[in-house]
Structure formats: structure tokens, C-alpha cells
Design a protein around this motif. Structure first.
Motif, PDB file in Angstrom:
ATOM      1  N   TYR A 257      53.987 -14.560   8.446  1.00  0.00           N
ATOM      2  CA  TYR A 257      54.780 -13.738   7.534  1.00  0.00           C
ATOM      3  C   TYR A 257      54.086 -12.413   7.247  1.00  0.00           C
ATOM      4  CZ  TYR A 257      57.525 -12.221   3.586  1.00  0.00           C
ATOM      5  OH  TYR A 257      58.320 -11.488   2.753  1.00  0.00           O
ATOM      6  N   ASN A 258      52.759 -12.430   7.109  1.00  0.00           N
ATOM      7  CA  ASN A 258      52.034 -11.180   6.879  1.00  0.00           C
ATOM      8  C   ASN A 258      52.123 -10.249   8.085  1.00  0.00           C
ATOM      9  OD1 ASN A 258      51.217 -11.665   4.261  1.00  0.00           O
ATOM     10  ND2 ASN A 258      49.319 -12.653   4.868  1.00  0.00           N
ATOM     11  N   LEU A 259      52.125 -10.826   9.293  1.00  0.00           N
ATOM     12  CA  LEU A 259      52.207  -9.999  10.495  1.00  0.00           C
ATOM     13  C   LEU A 259      53.607  -9.419  10.700  1.00  0.00           C
ATOM     14  CD1 LEU A 259      50.126 -12.109  13.041  1.00  0.00           C
ATOM     15  CD2 LEU A 259      49.498  -9.926  12.029  1.00  0.00           C
ATOM     16  N   PHE A 260      54.623 -10.244  10.499  1.00  0.00           N
ATOM     17  CA  PHE A 260      55.987  -9.836  10.829  1.00  0.00           C
ATOM     18  C   PHE A 260      56.874  -9.694   9.604  1.00  0.00           C
ATOM     19  CE2 PHE A 260      54.491 -12.328  14.541  1.00  0.00           C
ATOM     20  CZ  PHE A 260      54.474 -11.292  15.460  1.00  0.00           C
TER      21      PHE A 260
ATOM     22  N   VAL B 245      60.963  -8.752   9.623  1.00  0.00           N
ATOM     23  CA  VAL B 245      61.927  -9.784   9.220  1.00  0.00           C
ATOM     24  C   VAL B 245      62.713  -9.334   7.997  1.00  0.00           C
ATOM     25  CG1 VAL B 245      62.123 -12.146   8.336  1.00  0.00           C
ATOM     26  CG2 VAL B 245      60.587 -11.654  10.227  1.00  0.00           C
ATOM     27  N   ARG B 246      62.039  -8.749   7.033  1.00  0.00           N
ATOM     28  CA  ARG B 246      62.717  -8.283   5.825  1.00  0.00           C
ATOM     29  C   ARG B 246      63.745  -7.208   6.161  1.00  0.00           C
ATOM     30  NH1 ARG B 246      58.307  -6.575   2.407  1.00  0.00           N
ATOM     31  NH2 ARG B 246      57.686  -8.297   3.448  1.00  0.00           N
ATOM     32  N   GLY B 247      63.404  -6.293   7.065  1.00  0.00           N
ATOM     33  CA  GLY B 247      64.347  -5.259   7.471  1.00  0.00           C
ATOM     34  C   GLY B 247      65.543  -5.832   8.198  1.00  0.00           C
ATOM     35  N   GLN B 248      65.321  -6.792   9.070  1.00  0.00           N
ATOM     36  CA  GLN B 248      66.436  -7.388   9.811  1.00  0.00           C
ATOM     37  C   GLN B 248      67.342  -8.191   8.889  1.00  0.00           C
ATOM     38  OE1 GLN B 248      64.637  -9.531  13.031  1.00  0.00           O
ATOM     39  NE2 GLN B 248      64.370  -7.700  14.277  1.00  0.00           N
TER      40      GLN B 248
ATOM     41  N   ASP C 256      69.414  -5.691   6.987  1.00  0.00           N
ATOM     42  CA  ASP C 256      70.487  -5.151   7.825  1.00  0.00           C
ATOM     43  C   ASP C 256      71.611  -6.164   7.996  1.00  0.00           C
ATOM     44  OD1 ASP C 256      69.092  -2.813   8.121  1.00  0.00           O
ATOM     45  OD2 ASP C 256      68.341  -3.274  10.139  1.00  0.00           O
ATOM     46  N   LEU C 257      71.249  -7.417   8.202  1.00  0.00           N
ATOM     47  CA  LEU C 257      72.242  -8.471   8.362  1.00  0.00           C
ATOM     48  C   LEU C 257      73.074  -8.622   7.097  1.00  0.00           C
ATOM     49  CD1 LEU C 257      73.323 -10.832  10.109  1.00  0.00           C
ATOM     50  CD2 LEU C 257      71.606 -12.243   9.015  1.00  0.00           C
ATOM     51  N   ALA C 258      72.430  -8.608   5.948  1.00  0.00           N
ATOM     52  CA  ALA C 258      73.145  -8.734   4.682  1.00  0.00           C
ATOM     53  C   ALA C 258      74.078  -7.550   4.468  1.00  0.00           C
ATOM     54  CB  ALA C 258      72.156  -8.843   3.527  1.00  0.00           C
ATOM     55  N   ALA C 259      73.622  -6.355   4.843  1.00  0.00           N
ATOM     56  CA  ALA C 259      74.467  -5.170   4.685  1.00  0.00           C
ATOM     57  C   ALA C 259      75.704  -5.257   5.576  1.00  0.00           C
ATOM     58  CB  ALA C 259      73.671  -3.909   5.003  1.00  0.00           C
ATOM     59  N   GLU C 260      75.521  -5.702   6.820  1.00  0.00           N
ATOM     60  CA  GLU C 260      76.655  -5.800   7.728  1.00  0.00           C
ATOM     61  C   GLU C 260      77.615  -6.901   7.306  1.00  0.00           C
ATOM     62  OE1 GLU C 260      75.562  -5.921  11.819  1.00  0.00           O
ATOM     63  OE2 GLU C 260      74.457  -4.051  11.698  1.00  0.00           O
ATOM     64  N   LEU C 261      77.095  -8.011   6.800  1.00  0.00           N
ATOM     65  CA  LEU C 261      77.973  -9.073   6.326  1.00  0.00           C
ATOM     66  C   LEU C 261      78.749  -8.646   5.087  1.00  0.00           C
ATOM     67  CD1 LEU C 261      75.771 -12.263   6.766  1.00  0.00           C
ATOM     68  CD2 LEU C 261      77.826 -11.647   8.036  1.00  0.00           C
ATOM     69  N   GLY C 262      78.176  -7.758   4.310  1.00  0.00           N
ATOM     70  CA  GLY C 262      78.838  -7.251   3.118  1.00  0.00           C
ATOM     71  C   GLY C 262      79.821  -6.136   3.399  1.00  0.00           C
TER      72      GLY C 262
ATOM     73  N   THR D 197      65.275  -0.080  11.206  1.00  0.00           N
ATOM     74  CA  THR D 197      64.788   0.232  12.548  1.00  0.00           C
ATOM     75  C   THR D 197      65.431  -0.657  13.590  1.00  0.00           C
ATOM     76  OG1 THR D 197      62.916  -1.258  12.236  1.00  0.00           O
ATOM     77  CG2 THR D 197      62.575   1.065  11.711  1.00  0.00           C
ATOM     78  N   GLY D 198      65.832  -1.858  13.203  1.00  0.00           N
ATOM     79  CA  GLY D 198      66.519  -2.735  14.142  1.00  0.00           C
ATOM     80  C   GLY D 198      67.843  -2.145  14.573  1.00  0.00           C
ATOM     81  N   ALA D 199      68.534  -1.511  13.641  1.00  0.00           N
ATOM     82  CA  ALA D 199      69.817  -0.891  13.960  1.00  0.00           C
ATOM     83  C   ALA D 199      69.610   0.299  14.895  1.00  0.00           C
ATOM     84  CB  ALA D 199      70.514  -0.440  12.684  1.00  0.00           C
ATOM     85  N   THR D 200      68.575   1.068  14.681  1.00  0.00           N
ATOM     86  CA  THR D 200      68.292   2.213  15.536  1.00  0.00           C
ATOM     87  C   THR D 200      67.956   1.762  16.946  1.00  0.00           C
ATOM     88  OG1 THR D 200      67.437   3.393  13.613  1.00  0.00           O
ATOM     89  CG2 THR D 200      66.873   4.276  15.765  1.00  0.00           C
TER      90      THR D 200
END
Length: 85
Positions: free
Chosen positions: A31-34, A38-41, A44-50, A57-60
Motif C-alpha cells: 500500500y505504501n508503494l502503490f 490505487v487511490r487515484g484510480q 477516477d472510478l468513483a467519478a465515472e460511476l457518479g 493520471t490513469g485517465a490521461t
């Protein structure tokens, strides 16, 4: 004979606790490494579902990959760097 059985049961529980502790430590390290990725993804997933749009950066990276995948290429646009003179 009964004392020996109790001792064996305690040993099994100790081994189980050690394994659980190792799994917990490795989960914290991962969790410290990634964590930021993970938090950004997840954000993004929550924003798209909403009904919104993702902005992390995942979206870019996904948009760049989609653009590159849709680009028309031919043998004329092929280039190779041979690393020499």
C-alpha cells in the motif's frame, strides 16, 4: 498425554499469528508503494460511476493509449532506430 496435545495446539496458533503478521506487514508495504496510484484510480472510478469524468493520471494514460491505438500506420510511417551511425 493431554499436556502434549495442548502444547501442539498452541504451536499451531503461534504459527498462524506469525503468518497473519507477515501478510499484514506485506500489505502495508504494498500500500505504501502503490497507494497513490490505487487511490487515484479508485477516485477516477468513483467519478465515472457518479456520472462525471475522470481526471487522474490513469485517465490521461488511457486517453493517450486510445489515441495511439487509433492512429493509422503504414509501412511509410515505420521508422526504426538502429542505434549506430
Amino acid at each position: 498425554m493431554f499436556k502434549q496435545r495442548t502444547k501442539q495446539l498452541g504451536q499451531g496458533m503461534t504459527e498462524y499469528i506469525v503468518i497473519v503478521a507477515l501478510v499484514a506487514i506485506s500489505a502495508i508495504a504494498v500500500y505504501n508503494l502503490f497507494g497513490d496510484t490505487v487511490r487515484g484510480q479508485v477516485g477516477d472510478l468513483a467519478a465515472e460511476l457518479g456520472g462525471g469524468t475522470s481526471q487522474g493520471t490513469g485517465a490521461t494514460a488511457a486517453a493517450q493509449a486510445q489515441t495511439a491505438g487509433q492512429a493509422q500506420t503504414t509501412l511509410g510511417s515505420f521508422s526504426q532506430d538502429e542505434g549506430g551511425n
